[in-house]
Design a protein around this motif. Structure first.
Motif, PDB file in Angstrom:
ATOM      1  N   ARG A 125      34.783  41.940  35.673  1.00  0.00           N
ATOM      2  CA  ARG A 125      33.419  42.182  36.198  1.00  0.00           C
ATOM      3  C   ARG A 125      32.672  43.179  35.322  1.00  0.00           C
ATOM      4  NH1 ARG A 125      36.275  42.568  41.062  1.00  0.00           N
ATOM      5  NH2 ARG A 125      36.374  40.466  41.899  1.00  0.00           N
ATOM      6  N   ARG A 126      33.386  44.205  34.879  1.00  0.00           N
ATOM      7  CA  ARG A 126      32.718  45.210  34.041  1.00  0.00           C
ATOM      8  C   ARG A 126      32.224  44.562  32.747  1.00  0.00           C
ATOM      9  NH1 ARG A 126      36.590  48.985  33.421  1.00  0.00           N
ATOM     10  NH2 ARG A 126      35.880  50.216  35.172  1.00  0.00           N
ATOM     11  N   GLY A 129      29.435  41.981  33.619  1.00  0.00           N
ATOM     12  CA  GLY A 129      28.333  42.492  34.452  1.00  0.00           C
ATOM     13  C   GLY A 129      28.273  41.809  35.817  1.00  0.00           C
ATOM     14  N   HIS A 131      28.381  41.847  39.272  1.00  0.00           N
ATOM     15  CA  HIS A 131      28.429  42.792  40.392  1.00  0.00           C
ATOM     16  C   HIS A 131      27.709  42.257  41.620  1.00  0.00           C
ATOM     17  CE1 HIS A 131      24.339  43.676  39.232  1.00  0.00           C
ATOM     18  NE2 HIS A 131      24.747  43.985  38.019  1.00  0.00           N
ATOM     19  N   GLN A 132      27.409  40.921  41.571  1.00  0.00           N
ATOM     20  CA  GLN A 132      26.676  40.342  42.698  1.00  0.00           C
ATOM     21  C   GLN A 132      27.486  39.245  43.391  1.00  0.00           C
ATOM     22  OE1 GLN A 132      23.796  41.489  43.829  1.00  0.00           O
ATOM     23  NE2 GLN A 132      23.687  43.038  42.246  1.00  0.00           N
ATOM     24  N   GLN A 151      26.874  44.152  47.385  1.00  0.00           N
ATOM     25  CA  GLN A 151      27.142  44.206  45.951  1.00  0.00           C
ATOM     26  C   GLN A 151      28.608  44.596  45.752  1.00  0.00           C
ATOM     27  OE1 GLN A 151      24.188  46.169  43.476  1.00  0.00           O
ATOM     28  NE2 GLN A 151      23.091  46.848  45.291  1.00  0.00           N
ATOM     29  N   PHE A 155      32.533  47.624  40.915  1.00  0.00           N
ATOM     30  CA  PHE A 155      33.118  46.343  40.469  1.00  0.00           C
ATOM     31  C   PHE A 155      34.309  45.949  41.342  1.00  0.00           C
ATOM     32  CE2 PHE A 155      31.215  47.799  36.332  1.00  0.00           C
ATOM     33  CZ  PHE A 155      30.205  46.849  36.311  1.00  0.00           C
ATOM     34  N   HIS A 328      30.090  49.899  38.641  1.00  0.00           N
ATOM     35  CA  HIS A 328      28.807  49.452  39.191  1.00  0.00           C
ATOM     36  C   HIS A 328      28.384  50.427  40.291  1.00  0.00           C
ATOM     37  CE1 HIS A 328      25.481  47.082  40.348  1.00  0.00           C
ATOM     38  NE2 HIS A 328      25.956  46.841  41.546  1.00  0.00           N
ATOM     39  N   GLU A 329      27.472  51.296  39.938  1.00  0.00           N
ATOM     40  CA  GLU A 329      26.972  52.338  40.853  1.00  0.00           C
ATOM     41  C   GLU A 329      25.457  52.358  40.719  1.00  0.00           C
ATOM     42  OE1 GLU A 329      28.095  53.988  43.150  1.00  0.00           O
ATOM     43  OE2 GLU A 329      30.212  54.417  42.853  1.00  0.00           O
ATOM     44  N   PRO A 330      24.778  51.363  41.326  1.00  0.00           N
ATOM     45  CA  PRO A 330      23.357  51.182  41.039  1.00  0.00           C
ATOM     46  C   PRO A 330      22.455  52.344  41.458  1.00  0.00           C
ATOM     47  CG  PRO A 330      24.069  49.754  42.843  1.00  0.00           C
ATOM     48  CD  PRO A 330      25.316  50.353  42.260  1.00  0.00           C
TER      49      PRO A 330
END
Ligand SMILES: C[S@@+](CC[C@H](N)C(=O)[O-])C[C@H]1O[C@@H](n2cnc3c(N)ncnc32)[C@H](O)[C@@H]1O
Length: 368
Positions: A125-126, A129, A131-132, A151, A155, A328-330
């Motif tokens: 995932r990283r 990308g 993350h959805q 989300q 990740f 993933h830390e939006p």
């Protein structure tokens, strides 16, 4: 220790440690030391595994810190300080000697295996990308949940939304924090104990919002044996696991949004939250603060535990800036500079204390 005597000169007086105290200190050191070793080794193995896999994955830009990054020696010194403060809090009678995350050898082996099985998924995932996944899979994950919530935070496989994710969560967080997670959460029990010295536990109405798998609710109910509490979270699987972990009639668990708390105005004495605000968009953070202020009665406490913010411990500023580049830390970057003191003042919560503890900040607000 040297002491002056009336006849002049000095006589020696050895500090005496009672056998009970020595036993307590030894138990604490063995327990936390073994956790530190266990999770540090898992972290090292995870990084090696990830590096090997990265050769076969799309390249990711290397993370760039925007300030100082503490070296391993400094981080270890801060973890040891956290533990020394934790033990001092036990000895001061704020809470009993902790028993963090004890697992049977079988359970430990199983969780460790599941953890390593998930590492390639996180790395994929990283690198891509992705993350959805939780948002896109409407058949499996309810679309009734807020968009910002659906989300793959960190990740993580299934985001917050499966039994597997709930079972792995605490282990993953402990790998991230080298086993120090519970000691950071526990710092909130110091102002809590202070509040309970002035109030009868049996009548205190307490809610832990975004309780997850009961990381603070469980220790709070153990520390304060006449207290009852509600754990609130938006994840049914996390609540299900929490139900098995805090199996006491003094706990109840409820599925609700922190930004729409199902409690009457001025109906609660203490509200706590751990590691929630950095996961929320700025608009929702403010709504949650307003809700906490609404449900607390005047004089009630809001106990806040979350990541350090920029400037709290300047030597850590660069490390904090790396976190959203690695996971993933939006909403984390905006969290770093959020002015919670001003947010509290606007909503009716006055900041009383704020202290760093390793990579977390512990703040106490009072409803005015
Ligand atoms: C990082 S975890 C922290 C869990 C727990 N407090 C702990 O100490 O481990 C974040 C938790 O917040 C919950 N959460 C996120 N947004 C939420 C919201 N708007 N309302 C309620 N819970 C929420 C998630 O389901 C998850 O359990």
């Amino acid at each position: 220790m040297a002491q002056e005597n009336p006849a002049g000169g000095f006589k020696s007086r050895k500090a005496v440690v009672s056998p009970g105290r020595l036993m307590r200190q030894t138990r604490y050191a063995l327990h936390q030391g073994s956790r530190l070793a266990l999770y540090t080794l898992h972290g090292q193995a995870m990084r090696r595994m990830t590096q090997r896999m990265e050769k076969d994955l799309p390249p990711v830009a290397p993370p760039v810190p925007s300030g100082p990054v503490p070296d391993q020696r400094r981080m270890l010194a801060d973890i040891i300080k956290l533990y020394a403060d934790d033990l001092a809090n036990v000895e001061a009678g704020h809470y009993p000697l902790p028993n963090d995350g004890r697992m049977s050898p079988r359970e430990l082996m199983r969780t460790s295996q599941t953890f390593f099985k998930d590492v390639p998924e996180v790395a994929r995932r990283r690198a891509t990308g992705a993350h959805q996944e939780v948002f896109e899979d409407e058949a499996q994950f309810s679309s009734a949940l807020p968009r910002y919530y659906r989300q793959n935070f960190h990740f993580q496989t299934d985001g917050w939304l499966s039994e597997d994710s709930a079972r792995l969560y605490d282990f993953q967080v402990d790998v991230l924090f080298s086993g120090a997670t519970a000691a950071m959460r526990r710092r909130a029990l110091v102002p809590f104990a202070d509040f309970l010295r002035k109030h009868d536990q049996r009548h205190v109405r307490y809610v832990d919002i975004a309780c997850g798998t009961s990381g603070l609710l469980g220790p709070a109910l153990t520390a304060f044996p006449r207290l009852s509490g509600v754990g609130l979270d938006l994840s049914e699987p996390y609540l299900n696991l929490a139900r098995t972990r805090v199996a006491t009639h003094r706990a109840s668990l409820t599925n609700a949004k922190a930004e729409a708390l199902p409690f009457a105005d001025s109906s609660l004495d203490v509200v706590s939250s751990v590691f929630l605000f950095h996961e929320l968009p700025p608009r929702i953070r403010k709504q949650v603060f307003s809700e906490v202020a609404r449900v607390l009665r005047p004089g009630g406490y809001f106990l806040f535990v979350d990541s350090l913010q920029t400037g709290d411990v300047p030597d850590y500023d660069g490390l904090l800036s790396l976190f959203p580049q690695l996971f993933h830390e939006p909403y984390y970057t905006s969290y770093l500079t959020e002015d919670f003191s001003a947010m509290g003042a606007e909503t009716g919560l006055q900041l009383k204390t704020v202290d760093p503890a390793f990579v977390s900040r512990i703040a106490t607000f009072e409803k005015i």
